[in-house]
Design an enzyme around this catalytic site. Sequence first.
Site, PDB file in Angstrom:
ATOM      1  N   LYS A  13       0.831  -1.209   0.000  1.00 38.55           N
ATOM      2  CA  LYS A  13       0.000   0.000   0.000  1.00 38.55           C
ATOM      3  C   LYS A  13       0.863   1.255   0.000  1.00 38.55           C
ATOM      4  O   LYS A  13       0.627   2.181  -0.775  1.00 38.55           O
ATOM      5  CB  LYS A  13      -0.935   0.025   1.227  1.00 38.55           C
ATOM      6  N   ARG A  88      -9.358   0.772   9.123  1.00 38.25           N
ATOM      7  CA  ARG A  88      -8.982  -0.610   9.442  1.00 38.25           C
ATOM      8  C   ARG A  88     -10.076  -1.322  10.213  1.00 38.25           C
ATOM      9  O   ARG A  88      -9.919  -2.501  10.525  1.00 38.25           O
ATOM     10  CB  ARG A  88      -7.723  -0.597  10.309  1.00 38.25           C
ATOM     11  N   ARG A 127      12.057  -5.711   4.691  1.00 37.31           N
ATOM     12  CA  ARG A 127      11.877  -4.352   4.174  1.00 37.31           C
ATOM     13  C   ARG A 127      12.525  -3.265   5.027  1.00 37.31           C
ATOM     14  O   ARG A 127      12.655  -3.383   6.239  1.00 37.31           O
ATOM     15  CB  ARG A 127      10.392  -4.067   3.937  1.00 37.31           C
ATOM     16  N   ARG A 161      11.354  -0.764  10.534  1.00 37.67           N
ATOM     17  CA  ARG A 161      10.305  -0.574  11.526  1.00 37.67           C
ATOM     18  C   ARG A 161      10.427  -1.589  12.654  1.00 37.67           C
ATOM     19  O   ARG A 161      10.707  -2.753  12.419  1.00 37.67           O
ATOM     20  CB  ARG A 161       8.942  -0.721  10.859  1.00 37.67           C
ATOM     21  N   ARG A 172      -0.419  -8.630  13.516  1.00 38.12           N
ATOM     22  CA  ARG A 172      -0.982  -7.674  12.541  1.00 38.12           C
ATOM     23  C   ARG A 172      -1.849  -8.401  11.524  1.00 38.12           C
ATOM     24  O   ARG A 172      -2.901  -7.912  11.121  1.00 38.12           O
ATOM     25  CB  ARG A 172       0.148  -6.903  11.850  1.00 38.12           C
TER      26      ARG A 172
HETATM   27  P1  AMP Z   1       0.975   0.638   9.242  1.00 33.26           P
HETATM   28  O1  AMP Z   1       2.115   1.563   8.998  1.00 33.26           O
HETATM   29  O2  AMP Z   1      -0.253   1.014   8.458  1.00 33.26           O
HETATM   30  O3  AMP Z   1       1.331  -0.813   9.067  1.00 33.26           O
HETATM   31  O4  AMP Z   1       0.583   0.817  10.777  1.00 33.26           O
HETATM   32  C1  AMP Z   1       1.485   0.527  11.819  1.00 33.26           C
HETATM   33  C2  AMP Z   1       0.730   0.345  13.132  1.00 33.26           C
HETATM   34  O5  AMP Z   1       0.058   1.563  13.472  1.00 33.26           O
HETATM   35  C3  AMP Z   1      -0.377  -0.702  13.101  1.00 33.26           C
HETATM   36  O6  AMP Z   1       0.102  -2.016  13.340  1.00 33.26           O
HETATM   37  C4  AMP Z   1      -1.279  -0.204  14.233  1.00 33.26           C
HETATM   38  O7  AMP Z   1      -0.722  -0.487  15.493  1.00 33.26           O
HETATM   39  C5  AMP Z   1      -1.222   1.300  14.035  1.00 33.26           C
HETATM   40  N1  AMP Z   1      -2.252   1.780  13.071  1.00 33.26           N
HETATM   41  C6  AMP Z   1      -2.029   2.387  11.862  1.00 33.26           C
HETATM   42  N2  AMP Z   1      -3.184   2.718  11.265  1.00 33.26           N
HETATM   43  C7  AMP Z   1      -4.170   2.305  12.105  1.00 33.26           C
HETATM   44  C8  AMP Z   1      -5.588   2.346  12.029  1.00 33.26           C
HETATM   45  N3  AMP Z   1      -6.227   2.866  10.970  1.00 33.26           N
HETATM   46  N4  AMP Z   1      -6.285   1.832  13.083  1.00 33.26           N
HETATM   47  C9  AMP Z   1      -5.666   1.320  14.156  1.00 33.26           C
HETATM   48  N5  AMP Z   1      -4.334   1.229  14.281  1.00 33.26           N
HETATM   49  C10 AMP Z   1      -3.575   1.724  13.265  1.00 33.26           C
END
Ligand code: AMP
Length: 215
Positions: A13, A88, A127, A161, A172
Amino acid sequence: MNIILLGPPGAGKGTQAHRLVAERGMVQLSTGDMLRAARTSGTEMGKQVAAVMDRGDLVTDEIVIGLIAEQLDSDAANNGFIFDGFPRTLGQADALGELLESKGQTLHAVVEMKVNDDALVSRITGRYTCGDCGAVYHDETRKPTVEGICDTCGGSEFKRRADDNEESLRTRLMNYYRDTSPLIGYYYAKGQLKRIDGLGEIDEVAARVSNALDA
Ligand code: AMP
């Protein structure tokens, strides 16, 4: 055109959002990036979400909806927003619909990027990103042309990360299937879902995203 990129962690994404920003002048709104920024700058909210994120669990709807609302208020996006990693949950999806409606805007498409689970594990665990511009690289499949130098911006600081490890990836993925995958049916029923194959070269996937958006 306002769009959502929907898919499990590692579906690509962020990578495709970067392409759309560069090629179409859209504005990327990534709640993951916003939360990581809050952690780095040490805000109260950043401290509150740190452990949740490292475990791979979802932060509360209230927090992420608040972040998106703030950005929609402050960012102008003549060429549209890309929602990346948001919504989400069904609650977040409803809230996004209401936020856009209150601004006289609509959601034009939801692009579901389909990638099988085995590919996700290797994508995620290898990554890393450029610390300056966020360009995404991979230990095996996408190294910078010149070792140690970002192809996009010439930066030389790279980062990984904290949650890109097998254990939090498992959490996740579980959260994706439990809380986020129902959004596929939700947007299908609204007639907004476009499904694409997320496997393959970045250019190939980018072409599929473009075709889906222009169809
Ligand atoms: P991402 O970079 O999108 O993989 O997000 C990293 C982490 O941030 C996720 O594993 C969640 O802990 C938190 N997070 C990001 N976006 C959301 C969302 N829309 N709702 C809830 N938690 C989020």
